[in-house]
Design a protein around this motif. Structure first.
Motif, mmCIF file in Angstrom:
data_model
loop_
_atom_site.group_PDB
_atom_site.id
_atom_site.type_symbol
_atom_site.label_atom_id
_atom_site.label_comp_id
_atom_site.label_asym_id
_atom_site.label_seq_id
_atom_site.Cartn_x
_atom_site.Cartn_y
_atom_site.Cartn_z
ATOM 1 N N GLY A 1 41.177 39.798 29.096
ATOM 2 C CA GLY A 1 41.990 39.459 30.256
ATOM 3 C C GLY A 1 41.411 39.940 31.573
ATOM 4 N N THR A 2 40.174 40.440 31.558
ATOM 5 C CA THR A 2 39.519 40.949 32.761
ATOM 6 C C THR A 2 38.185 40.231 32.980
ATOM 7 N N ASN A 3 37.490 40.628 34.042
ATOM 8 C CA ASN A 3 36.163 40.071 34.312
ATOM 9 C C ASN A 3 35.044 40.902 33.692
ATOM 10 N N LEU A 4 35.382 41.865 32.843
ATOM 11 C CA LEU A 4 34.382 42.640 32.109
ATOM 12 C C LEU A 4 34.085 41.975 30.769
ATOM 13 N N SER A 5 32.881 42.198 30.273
ATOM 14 C CA SER A 5 32.527 41.755 28.926
ATOM 15 C C SER A 5 33.213 42.646 27.897
ATOM 16 N N GLU A 6 33.766 42.021 26.861
ATOM 17 C CA GLU A 6 34.310 42.780 25.736
ATOM 18 C C GLU A 6 33.292 42.887 24.609
ATOM 19 N N GLY A 7 32.034 42.666 24.943
ATOM 20 C CA GLY A 7 30.955 42.848 23.971
ATOM 21 C C GLY A 7 30.616 41.629 23.157
ATOM 22 N N ARG A 8 31.267 40.481 23.427
ATOM 23 C CA ARG A 8 30.841 39.264 22.736
ATOM 24 C C ARG A 8 29.398 38.968 23.130
ATOM 25 N N GLY A 9 28.640 38.476 22.154
ATOM 26 C CA GLY A 9 27.237 38.225 22.411
ATOM 27 C C GLY A 9 26.366 39.444 22.213
ATOM 28 N N THR A 10 26.936 40.509 21.628
ATOM 29 C CA THR A 10 26.168 41.687 21.226
ATOM 30 C C THR A 10 26.385 41.910 19.738
ATOM 31 N N THR A 11 25.681 42.888 19.181
ATOM 32 C CA THR A 11 25.852 43.184 17.756
ATOM 33 C C THR A 11 27.076 44.051 17.488
ATOM 34 N N THR A 12 27.698 44.556 18.563
ATOM 35 C CA THR A 12 28.887 45.405 18.387
ATOM 36 C C THR A 12 30.017 44.947 19.312
ATOM 37 N N PRO A 13 30.509 43.709 19.127
ATOM 38 C CA PRO A 13 31.611 43.245 19.965
ATOM 39 C C PRO A 13 32.833 44.140 19.810
ATOM 40 N N PHE A 14 33.555 44.328 20.905
ATOM 41 C CA PHE A 14 34.780 45.129 20.966
ATOM 42 C C PHE A 14 34.548 46.626 20.752
ATOM 43 N N GLU A 15 33.276 47.010 20.566
ATOM 44 C CA GLU A 15 32.921 48.427 20.545
ATOM 45 C C GLU A 15 32.126 48.824 21.782
ATOM 46 N N VAL A 16 31.628 47.824 22.517
ATOM 47 C CA VAL A 16 31.014 48.059 23.828
ATOM 48 C C VAL A 16 31.718 47.185 24.853
ATOM 49 N N LEU A 17 31.876 47.704 26.057
ATOM 50 C CA LEU A 17 32.539 47.005 27.152
ATOM 51 C C LEU A 17 31.730 47.241 28.410
ATOM 52 N N GLY A 18 31.706 46.265 29.318
ATOM 53 C CA GLY A 18 30.992 46.532 30.553
ATOM 54 C C GLY A 18 30.795 45.316 31.423
ATOM 55 N N ALA A 19 30.063 45.527 32.524
ATOM 56 C CA ALA A 19 29.730 44.467 33.475
ATOM 57 C C ALA A 19 28.585 44.956 34.354
ATOM 58 N N SER B 1 34.553 49.009 41.709
ATOM 59 C CA SER B 1 35.213 48.225 42.754
ATOM 60 C C SER B 1 35.269 46.740 42.419
ATOM 61 N N GLY B 2 34.437 46.298 41.478
ATOM 62 C CA GLY B 2 34.422 44.881 41.115
ATOM 63 C C GLY B 2 35.465 44.486 40.088
ATOM 64 N N PHE B 3 36.246 45.446 39.596
ATOM 65 C CA PHE B 3 37.229 45.148 38.536
ATOM 66 C C PHE B 3 38.192 44.054 38.985
ATOM 67 N N GLY B 4 38.495 43.133 38.054
ATOM 68 C CA GLY B 4 39.483 42.095 38.345
ATOM 69 C C GLY B 4 40.085 41.524 37.079
ATOM 70 N N TRP B 5 41.308 41.033 37.186
ATOM 71 C CA TRP B 5 41.968 40.322 36.083
ATOM 72 C C TRP B 5 41.497 38.867 36.080
ATOM 73 N N ARG B 6 41.536 38.241 34.922
ATOM 74 C CA ARG B 6 41.291 36.801 34.880
ATOM 75 C C ARG B 6 42.316 36.087 35.742
ATOM 76 N N ALA B 7 41.894 35.032 36.412
ATOM 77 C CA ALA B 7 42.774 34.350 37.361
ATOM 78 C C ALA B 7 44.014 33.763 36.703
ATOM 79 N N ASP B 8 43.911 33.435 35.406
ATOM 80 C CA ASP B 8 45.071 32.863 34.707
ATOM 81 C C ASP B 8 46.019 33.923 34.162
ATOM 82 N N HIS B 9 45.765 35.199 34.501
ATOM 83 C CA HIS B 9 46.575 36.313 34.006
ATOM 84 C C HIS B 9 46.683 36.299 32.473
ATOM 85 N N TRP B 10 45.561 36.043 31.836
ATOM 86 C CA TRP B 10 45.502 36.063 30.368
ATOM 87 C C TRP B 10 45.935 37.411 29.808
ATOM 88 N N ILE B 11 45.747 38.464 30.584
ATOM 89 C CA ILE B 11 46.169 39.793 30.134
ATOM 90 C C ILE B 11 47.656 39.813 29.821
#
Length: 428
Positions: free
Chosen positions: A287-305, A374-384
């Motif tokens: 629900g944010t503009n950060l990666s939840e680790g999809r496209g890595t070998t450890t999705p949902f165990e690494v987060l970032g942007a 400072s770049g943190f943001g929610w998805r525009a559709d408020h998926w969160i």
């Protein structure tokens, strides 16, 4: 009658199975846990027996005389890693006529938000129907067209409200009731245990396919327990004819690694039981503009942007969240958010599974990410809001609330859900 090759193969599915079939035909929570066979000790091999194993050990009596369809995916396997569709199709005692695939598909090839469509299974020749995106009368019409009497559900869940397989179960139950069909749920362990529920309870205005009904974000239940709850609480106006085949040898404090069962990824970004352990909290970053680790070998165990540095891990560790440490991490997603870009962020290291609270951890990470980047943001559709089940988490985090304030906001609703939940539990 002598056994044909199909019969021999079918019996092989029951090798090592222990105990008689435990089944519940009620719309609610009738029958004691003992009567359902849920208090049996582990078998000689010291491992958990799945609902499918117990069904096979009982000679598939619950399916006798029925035209059967199975809702499953790659997780519907036996203890020796054969697929239940192959086993059932090879057994003369079962009239298996169709397969239904959920999100990601029967063979599990589609990414999030996708499915494989209709096809014919090359291994068995059975028609494969797509349930994804279908519910209500539309799905009931598919059941009718398939010419079935009973829908069997066997999919490994991961214990989070927004993991869509439990809502495939719910939709199949509702559609089966409309079509006059029965549902049999073959249980599997909750891989993150079932000691307690955690997180906010969905508010109905925020219902979607990542949460149809008001249950807790981390429900702490198995698929069979959820089916009983759905039938008793949410489908009471038109309950389905439901039978559940429980596990044996599973206890609520058990994590998947203690079951002795093979792990098959339930979806492309759920590679290990460790992924499931963090998922109920870190999936909030969808629900944010950060990666939840999809496209890595450890999705949902690494987060970032891009642009995040060590300060996030330092802030997260400063919260003193139980059971988990945070390490500064850098990764480059091969798909999904920030594809091909170097992301800074955190890696979760769960050092005490019993103490770890994934939802509280996810809230702590949202709060600290917003504070340090400072770049943190929610998805525009408020998926969160769909993920958390209301707008409360988002508005509280934006207002500068701390972890205790956010978690405290859902305490009363969680307590009420806990009372309801207790009526439908099958295991000690």
């Amino acid at each position: 009658m002598t056994l044909s090759r199909r019969g021999v193969l079918g019996l092989a599915g029951a090798i090592g199975s222990g105990g008689a079939l435990g089944a519940s035909g009620s719309a609610g929570a009738t029958g004691t846990r003992e009567a359902l066979g849920a208090r049996e000790a582990p078998g000689a091999a010291g491992r958990v027996r799945t609902g499918f194993e117990r069904l096979a050990a009982d000679g598939y009596a619950a399916l006798a005389g029925e035209k059967v369809a199975v809702v499953t995916n790659p997780t519907g396997i036996t203890a020796d890693a054969r697929h239940l569709v192959d086993v059932l199709h090879s057994d003369e005692r079962v009239d298996l006529v169709a397969v239904f695939g959920p999100e990601h598909g029967f063979r599990g090839t589609a990414q999030a938000g996708g499915s494989e469509g209709a096809s014919r299974d090359p291994a068995t020749g059975l028609p494969v129907y797509d349930t994804y995106g279908r519910s209500g009368q539309q799905l009931a019409d598919v059941f009718t067209a398939a010419g079935i009497d009973t829908v069997v559900f066997d999919i490994q869940d991961v214990g989070a409200r927004f993991y869509t397989y439990i809502w495939t179960l719910y939709d199949c139950m509702r559609a089966a009731a409309l079509a006059g069909k029965a549902v049999v749920v073959l249980d599997r362990p909750n891989p993150v245990g079932g000691r307690r529920a955690a997180g906010p309870v969905l508010e109905r205005p925020y219902a979607s396919f990542v949460g149809r009904e008001p249950i807790a974000l981390a429900h702490g239940m198995t698929a069979a327990e959820l089916a009983r709850l759905f039938n008793g609480e949410f489908l009471a106006d038109k309950p389905v004819r439901l039978r559940t085949v429980p596990l044996s040898g599973w206890r609520r404090e058990s994590f998947f690694g203690e079951t002795g069962l093979p792990w098959m990824p339930p979806s492309p970004n759920m590679p290990t039981p460790d992924t499931a352990l963090t998922y109920a909290g870190t999936c909030l970053f969808e629900g944010t503009n950060l990666s939840e680790g999809r496209g890595t070998t450890t999705p949902f165990e690494v987060l970032g942007a891009e642009g995040i540095d060590r300060r996030w891990a330092e802030a997260a560790n400063g919260l003193g969240l139980p059971g988990v440490w945070f390490r500064e991490a850098y990764f480059t997603p091969s798909f999904s958010k920030h594809v091909g870009k170097v992301c800074g962020g955190v890696r979760l290291i769960v050092h005490d599974r019993a103490a770890f609270d994934p939802v509280r951890t996810g809230i702590g990470l949202l709060i600290t990410a917003r504070r340090v980047w400072s770049g943190f943001g929610w998805r525009a559709d408020h998926w969160i809001d769909r993920l958390t089940g209301s707008d409360r988490v988002r508005t509280l985090v934006d207002a500068g609330a701390d972890v205790d304030e956010v978690v405290g906001d859902w305490a009363a609703g969680l307590a009420r859900f806990g009372v309801v939940r207790e009526q439908y539990l099958l295991y000690p």
